[in-house]
Motif scaffolding. Structure first.
Motif, PDB file in Angstrom:
ATOM      1  N   VAL A 184     -21.819   1.457   4.495  1.00 10.65           N
ATOM      2  CA  VAL A 184     -22.224   0.493   5.527  1.00 10.65           C
ATOM      3  C   VAL A 184     -21.225  -0.664   5.586  1.00 10.65           C
ATOM      4  N   HIS A 185     -20.804  -1.159   4.428  1.00 10.34           N
ATOM      5  CA  HIS A 185     -19.821  -2.253   4.399  1.00 10.34           C
ATOM      6  C   HIS A 185     -18.534  -1.829   5.095  1.00 10.34           C
ATOM      7  N   GLU A 186     -18.127  -0.597   4.856  1.00 12.24           N
ATOM      8  CA  GLU A 186     -16.888  -0.090   5.455  1.00 12.24           C
ATOM      9  C   GLU A 186     -17.028  -0.048   6.981  1.00 12.24           C
ATOM     10  N   LEU A 187     -18.166   0.418   7.452  1.00 15.36           N
ATOM     11  CA  LEU A 187     -18.397   0.472   8.901  1.00 15.36           C
ATOM     12  C   LEU A 187     -18.438  -0.931   9.501  1.00 15.36           C
ATOM     13  N   GLN A 188     -18.985  -1.887   8.725  1.00 16.01           N
ATOM     14  CA  GLN A 188     -19.078  -3.267   9.219  1.00 16.01           C
ATOM     15  C   GLN A 188     -17.712  -3.886   9.434  1.00 16.01           C
ATOM     16  N   LYS A 237      -7.016   1.904   2.868  1.00 15.02           N
ATOM     17  CA  LYS A 237      -5.997   2.733   2.205  1.00 15.02           C
ATOM     18  C   LYS A 237      -6.142   4.201   2.589  1.00 15.02           C
ATOM     19  N   GLU A 238      -7.382   4.669   2.718  1.00 14.13           N
ATOM     20  CA  GLU A 238      -7.612   6.083   3.033  1.00 14.13           C
ATOM     21  C   GLU A 238      -7.042   6.430   4.411  1.00 14.13           C
ATOM     22  N   GLN A 239      -7.239   5.536   5.381  1.00 10.56           N
ATOM     23  CA  GLN A 239      -6.727   5.803   6.736  1.00 10.56           C
ATOM     24  C   GLN A 239      -5.204   5.875   6.734  1.00 10.56           C
ATOM     25  N   ILE A 240      -4.588   4.961   5.967  1.00  8.68           N
ATOM     26  CA  ILE A 240      -3.123   4.930   5.925  1.00  8.68           C
ATOM     27  C   ILE A 240      -2.601   6.181   5.200  1.00  8.68           C
ATOM     28  N   ALA A 241      -3.242   6.537   4.080  1.00  5.67           N
ATOM     29  CA  ALA A 241      -2.805   7.708   3.314  1.00  5.67           C
ATOM     30  C   ALA A 241      -2.904   8.972   4.175  1.00  5.67           C
ATOM     31  N   LYS A 242      -3.973   9.072   4.951  1.00  2.00           N
ATOM     32  CA  LYS A 242      -4.162  10.236   5.811  1.00  2.00           C
ATOM     33  C   LYS A 242      -3.067  10.288   6.877  1.00  2.00           C
ATOM     34  N   ALA A 299       1.694   8.866  21.195  1.00  7.46           N
ATOM     35  CA  ALA A 299       1.310   8.379  19.858  1.00  7.46           C
ATOM     36  C   ALA A 299       0.551   9.484  19.120  1.00  7.46           C
ATOM     37  N   ALA A 300       0.812   9.601  17.812  1.00  6.65           N
ATOM     38  CA  ALA A 300       0.168  10.650  17.018  1.00  6.65           C
ATOM     39  C   ALA A 300      -1.268  10.268  16.677  1.00  6.65           C
ATOM     40  N   ASP A 301      -1.507   8.977  16.536  1.00  9.52           N
ATOM     41  CA  ASP A 301      -2.843   8.523  16.143  1.00  9.52           C
ATOM     42  C   ASP A 301      -2.968   7.041  16.475  1.00  9.52           C
ATOM     43  N   PHE A 302      -4.161   6.523  16.318  1.00  9.20           N
ATOM     44  CA  PHE A 302      -4.428   5.107  16.608  1.00  9.20           C
ATOM     45  C   PHE A 302      -5.366   4.593  15.527  1.00  9.20           C
ATOM     46  N   ILE A 303      -4.914   3.613  14.761  1.00  5.99           N
ATOM     47  CA  ILE A 303      -5.766   3.052  13.698  1.00  5.99           C
ATOM     48  C   ILE A 303      -6.087   1.606  14.049  1.00  5.99           C
ATOM     49  N   GLN A 304      -7.380   1.315  14.029  1.00  7.13           N
ATOM     50  CA  GLN A 304      -7.794  -0.055  14.358  1.00  7.13           C
ATOM     51  C   GLN A 304      -7.790  -0.936  13.115  1.00  7.13           C
ATOM     52  N   LYS A 305      -7.239  -2.156  13.248  1.00  5.97           N
ATOM     53  CA  LYS A 305      -7.300  -3.119  12.152  1.00  5.97           C
ATOM     54  C   LYS A 305      -8.724  -3.667  12.076  1.00  5.97           C
ATOM     55  N   PRO A 306      -9.259  -4.002  10.933  1.00  4.48           N
ATOM     56  CA  PRO A 306      -8.611  -3.847   9.628  1.00  4.48           C
ATOM     57  C   PRO A 306      -8.699  -2.392   9.148  1.00  4.48           C
ATOM     58  N   TYR A 307      -7.575  -1.885   8.684  1.00  5.85           N
ATOM     59  CA  TYR A 307      -7.514  -0.500   8.218  1.00  5.85           C
ATOM     60  C   TYR A 307      -7.784  -0.472   6.707  1.00  5.85           C
ATOM     61  N   MET A 367       0.828  -1.205   0.000  1.00  7.37           N
ATOM     62  CA  MET A 367       0.000   0.000   0.000  1.00  7.37           C
ATOM     63  C   MET A 367       0.869   1.264   0.000  1.00  7.37           C
ATOM     64  N   LEU A 368       1.881   1.266   0.854  1.00 11.95           N
ATOM     65  CA  LEU A 368       2.736   2.452   0.997  1.00 11.95           C
ATOM     66  C   LEU A 368       3.637   2.654  -0.226  1.00 11.95           C
ATOM     67  N   GLU A 369       4.138   1.561  -0.797  1.00 10.98           N
ATOM     68  CA  GLU A 369       4.990   1.697  -1.983  1.00 10.98           C
ATOM     69  C   GLU A 369       4.176   2.220  -3.166  1.00 10.98           C
ATOM     70  N   ALA A 370       2.892   1.827  -3.197  1.00 10.40           N
ATOM     71  CA  ALA A 370       2.020   2.363  -4.261  1.00 10.40           C
ATOM     72  C   ALA A 370       1.828   3.869  -4.076  1.00 10.40           C
ATOM     73  N   MET A 371       2.029   4.350  -2.858  1.00 12.31           N
ATOM     74  CA  MET A 371       1.941   5.801  -2.578  1.00 12.31           C
ATOM     75  C   MET A 371       3.326   6.451  -2.708  1.00 12.31           C
ATOM     76  N   ARG A 372       4.287   5.711  -3.247  1.00  9.43           N
ATOM     77  CA  ARG A 372       5.653   6.199  -3.468  1.00  9.43           C
ATOM     78  C   ARG A 372       6.398   6.514  -2.171  1.00  9.43           C
ATOM     79  N   CYS A 373       6.172   5.692  -1.159  1.00  9.01           N
ATOM     80  CA  CYS A 373       6.923   5.857   0.093  1.00  9.01           C
ATOM     81  C   CYS A 373       8.112   4.903   0.101  1.00  9.01           C
TER      82      CYS A 373
END
Lengths: 121, 293
Positions: free
Chosen positions: B53-57, A110-115, A100-108, A24-30
């Motif tokens: 909804v799928h994303e929230l699920q 692409k938008e959360q990671i990009a942000k 910690a700067a942020d907390f992301i819950q799995k499953p994450y 995911m990150l390499e696709a964002m050129r990281c």
């Protein structure tokens, strides 16, 4: 890779998570570095000075919360994003208390990671 | 869901063959329509709303319909109508059995009646199976003790079945618990959670089931048991336990997850209260769980 390329350090004991996040990150050129436990992560942080660290919490040897503390001792301004399946309030509070700067819950996604990296795709 | 249970029953009784069962499962997969698709077809929701909804699920242990109502995308009568359309699809299985000539109408009727009798299903329970109501199905097959521990066991297994549907895109078939054993045959993946209570959980899988589960969860084309495949199944267990712990945390019960362990053909080092088989299209997995309150 140029000087503007974001350097990202992924720390997770799961090969699957590391692979998916790297893709995911390499696709964002990281530029991506990987550590499979907290000890490796602290060493790689010292060497590469990444812009962002994605840190799992539950890991063998040195867990994510302890590794976060050690990284903050090295660089108070380090940007560490906790990435975990256990987004309980106790863990969240402890991580934020330790800088910690942020907390992301799995499953994450692409938008959360990009942000978290600083892209607003 | 009904297809899996009734199909498995017909196979176990020798009424249909393994290849006929595979045919029926493939058929069920091809006609299985998700609630979101039905909602779009009925013009009740947009594709963007269904996606939302799928994303929230993915991170909430809640049903599609519950979230859609909360978000104001559907009303309760609209949801009831969609659920009715979805439930009626079990009839497609009976139609397929007849169309393919596996059974006559009389044989089908008799098999359905025997299925109800032998599984001791009441009409209400039979309806639950047709509606693919996972909460009800868990209570059909598992009898945990009354009280707090029983309630946690129900929650754990129900969530696991839902996560198998969500993350493995499988249609799990739950069966009655098996006798407890001290030795596993196959890969044993375990994880503990310690805190206000202690949760010990484990999955036992054959090589083929491990590769199947790993492939589905990782969305990679895996063909053998290697470190990546083992890690993928361990991560699935970790993700499931993580969601279970979040639900517990919301109720004020805090637990810390420990790293998972993976071992082949081994002796259990921990006490286990339940051994529950779940059949998937790639084989059977057994779930071992114990709670210490």
């Amino acid at each position: 890779m140029d000087a503007c390329t974001p350097k990202i350090l992924i720390c997770d004991d799961s090969m699957l998570v590391r692979k998916k996040l790297r893709d995911m990150l390499e696709a964002m050129r990281c530029q991506v570095y990987e550590a499979k436990n907290g000890t490796e992560c602290v060493e790689l942080f010292k060497t590469h000075k990444p812009d962002t660290v994605f840190m799992d919490i539950v890991m063998p040897e040195l867990d994510g919360l302890e590794a976060l503390k050690r990284i903050k001792e090295i660089d108070q301004g380090a940007k560490v994003v906790m990435l975990s399946s256990t987004g309980t309030s106790a863990k969240l509070l402890e991580a934020l208390k330790n800088g910690a700067a942020d907390f992301i819950q799995k499953p994450y996604n692409k938008e959360q990671i990009a942000k978290a990296v600083g892209y607003s795709e | 869901m009904f297809t899996q249970y009734f199909g498995q029953y017909l196979f176990n009784k020798g009424i249909i063959t393994a290849s006929q069962l595979c045919d029926l499962l493939a058929y069920e997969q091809s006609v299985r329509v998700k609630l979101g698709v039905l909602a779009i077809n009925a013009g009740l929701m947009t594709a963007a709303q269904v996606e939302e909804v799928h994303e929230l699920q993915r991170t909430m242990d809640r049903r599609f319909g519950e979230i859609a109502i909360d978000k104001g995308f559907l009303t309760q009568p609209e949801l009831d109508s969609l659920l009715g359309q979805q439930a009626s699809r079990h009839l497609s299985l009976s139609q397929a059995i007849i169309d393919k000539g596996y059974l006559t109408l009389n044989q089908l009727e008799a098999a359905l009646e025997k299925f109800k009798q032998e599984t001791r299903l009441s009409e209400e329970q039979f309806q639950a199976l047709q509606r693919a109501d996972i909460d009800q199905i868990v209570r059909l097959f598992l009898k945990f003790p009354e009280g707090e521990s029983g309630s946690l066991y129900y929650d754990y297994v129900t969530l696991l079945l839902k996560n198998i549907v969500r993350f493995l895109n499988e249609r799990p078939v739950l069966s009655w618990p098996l006798p407890i054993t001290k030795k596993t045959e196959g890969w044993l993946i375990t994880q503990q959670a310690i805190g206000d209570i202690t949760l010990c959980s484990g999955l036992v899988l054959s090589d083929a089931t491990l590769v199947g589960v790993a492939s589905r969860f990782s969305q990679e084309d895996l063909t053998q048991v290697d470190e990546f495949a083992k890690d993928s199944v361990a991560e699935f267990l970790n993700l499931h336990n993580g969601i279970f712990l979040i639900n517990l945390s919301d109720k004020g019960c805090e637990l810390d997850l420990q790293p998972q362990t993976i071992e082949p053909n081994t002796n259990f080092t921990q006490h286990n209260d339940y051994r529950i088989p779940i059949d998937l299209s790639c084989g059977r997995l057994e779930v071992f769980i114990s709670l210490f309150l």
